[in-house]
Design an enzyme around this catalytic site. Structure first.
Site, PDB file in Angstrom:
ATOM      1  N   SER A 276      60.710  94.971  45.853  1.00  0.00           N
ATOM      2  CA  SER A 276      61.289  95.613  44.679  1.00  0.00           C
ATOM      3  C   SER A 276      60.194  96.409  43.978  1.00  0.00           C
ATOM      4  CB  SER A 276      61.847  94.545  43.735  1.00  0.00           C
ATOM      5  OG  SER A 276      62.131  95.071  42.465  1.00  0.00           O
TER       6      SER A 276
ATOM      7  N   TYR B 107      61.336  86.180  38.306  1.00  0.00           N
ATOM      8  CA  TYR B 107      61.605  87.037  39.458  1.00  0.00           C
ATOM      9  C   TYR B 107      60.432  87.982  39.720  1.00  0.00           C
ATOM     10  CZ  TYR B 107      63.959  90.573  42.349  1.00  0.00           C
ATOM     11  OH  TYR B 107      64.289  91.449  43.348  1.00  0.00           O
TER      12      TYR B 107
END
Length: 335
Positions: free
Chosen positions: A140, A153
Site C-alpha cells: 500500500s 495497519y
C-alpha cells in the site's frame, strides 16, 4: 498460450484478494483460495472455475503459522508445486491510537504483518529447494506513508516493506531463482470499510481517489509474471504520496493532520460490526463480493499503473529518442 501455474492467494474471499483470484483463474491457473470466511471462499471458488481456472478453497487464519503451513501442504497435494504465492490478507481498525486496545493492535499486526511473514515462510519452504517460484506482497502507499486513524495497519504495512527488502537482498545474495516483489496499492473499493472496527463518528471510507479492485488485480498478476522488479506503484495518488513523502515528509504530516480525519469517514451512522476476531463476508455472514459501496466514484483504470508496467520499454524508447535527436543535431552542425 500461458503455462498454467499453481497460485496461492491469501485473503481471497473478498476485496482485492477476490479480484486477484479471479484474474489468475482467467489465465487458466490452478488457484488455491485461503481465507477465514467460508461463504466468500465458496463464491470465489465458483468464480475462478467460471473464469476458466481450477479452484481449491482452504479455510485458514493466516496468523496461525502451523495452519498456514498445513494449508500449503494441502495445496501441493492437490494442485502440485506452488509457483506463485500472493500475500494479501489483512485486518484493520479505524481509531485514534489511544483508543485501540493492546489486544486489537496485536491482532491487526498478527494478521497483516505476521500473516505475510508466515505465508512467505510457507512458500519459501517449498520454493527454495526447487529454486523457482514467486512471492508477491500486496502492499500500500501506507507502507511508506503513515496516516492518522490507521496506526496499526500502517505499522504492519511498514513492517512488510522492511521485511520484504531484507528477504529480497538475501535471495539476491544467494543467486536464488525464487523472487519476491511488492505491489503498492492506492485506496481500493472493497468491503473492508464496512467490516473493520471503527470508532469514528461516521462510516469509514477510503481516502479519495478510489480504484476498483480489478485495477489492483491486474497489477498483481503482472507483477507475478515480472517479479524481478522490486516493486510496482499503482495509481497516481500512490506515486504522488510516495514522492511527496520522500521530498517533504514534515509538510505532509501537517497536511494529513488537517485533512485525513475528515477524508476517512462519512457523515452518517457508522457500521459497528468488525471482523477482527471472527470471519464475516458481510452483514449476517452473506457473501460480500470484491467491491465495496464506492462503485460510483471508483476508477477502473490507472494510467500510472500502465506506466509502471511499461517502465523498461519507455526507458528504451526515451534512450532511442535521445540518440536520434543527438544524431540530428550532429548532422545539422555539419551542414
Amino acid at each position: 498460450m500461458h503455462r498454467r501455474r499453481t497460485v496461492v492467494v491469501t485473503g481471497a474471499s473478498a476485496g482485492v484478494g477476490r479480484a486477484v483470484a479471479r484474474a489468475f483463474g482467467a489465465r487458466g491457473d490452478r488457484v488455491a483460495l485461503l481465507a477465514r470466511g467460508r461463504a466468500g471462499l465458496a463464491a470465489v471458488a465458483d468464480e475462478v472455475r467460471e473464469a476458466g481456472g481450477k479452484a481449491l478453497a482452504v479455510p485458514v487464519d493466516v496468523s496461525d503459522a502451523k495452519a498456514l503451513d498445513a494449508a500449503a501442504d494441502q495445496v501441493e497435494a492437490e494442485f502440485g508445486p506452488i509457483d506463485v504465492w500472493v500475500n494479501n490478507a489483512f485486518a484493520g481498525i479505524f481509531a485514534p491510537f489511544p483508543e485501540i486496545t493492546p489486544d486489537e493492535f496485536r491482532r491487526v499486526t498478527e494478521v497483516t504483518y505476521l500473516g505475510c511473514v508466515f505465508g512467505t515462510r510457507a512458500a519459501l519452504r517449498r520454493m527454495l529447494p526447487r529454486d523457482r517460484g514467486t512471492i508477491v506482497q500486496v502492499g500500500s502507499a501506507l507502507a511508506y506513508r503513515g496516516i492518522p486513524l490507521q496506526s496499526a495497519y500502517c505499522g504492519a504495512k511498514h513492517a512488510i516493506q522492511g521485511f520484504n527488502e531484507s528477504l529480497r537482498c538475501e535471495l539476491l545474495h544467494h543467486g536464488s531463482q525464487v523472487h519476491t516483489t511488492m505491489v503498492q496499492l492506492p485506496a481500493v473499493n472493497t468491503p473492508q470499510f464496512d467490516w473493520v472496527i471503527s470508532r469514528m463518528p461516521g462510516r469509514s471510507r477510503p481516502v479519495a481517489p478510489v480504484y476498483q479492485p480489478e485495477t489492483a488485480a491486474r497489477a498483481v498478476v503482472f507483477a507475478a509474471a515480472h517479479p524481478r522488479r522490486r516493486e510496482y506503484w499503482i495509481g497516481g495518488s500512490t506515486a504522488a504520496t510516495l514522492i511527496a513523502n520522500a521530498v517533504a515528509p514534515g509538510l505532509l504530516d501537517r497536511y494529513l493532520a488537517r485533512t485525513a480525519y475528515a477524508a476517512q469517514h462519512e457523515e452518517r451512522d457508522g457500521y459497528v460490526f468488525g471482523n477482527l476476531w471472527s470471519p464475516a463476508d458481510g452483514p449476517g455472514g452473506a457473501d460480500a463480493g470484491a467491491h465495496g459501496r464506492f462503485d460510483e466514484e471508483a476508477r477502473s483504470r490507472s494510467a500510472q499503473a500502465w506506466f509502471s508496467r511499461q517502465r523498461n520499454r519507455l526507458a528504451v524508447a526515451a534512450a532511442l529518442g535521445a540518440v536520434v535527436a543527438m544524431g540530428r543535431r550532429a548532422r545539422s552542425r555539419t551542414t
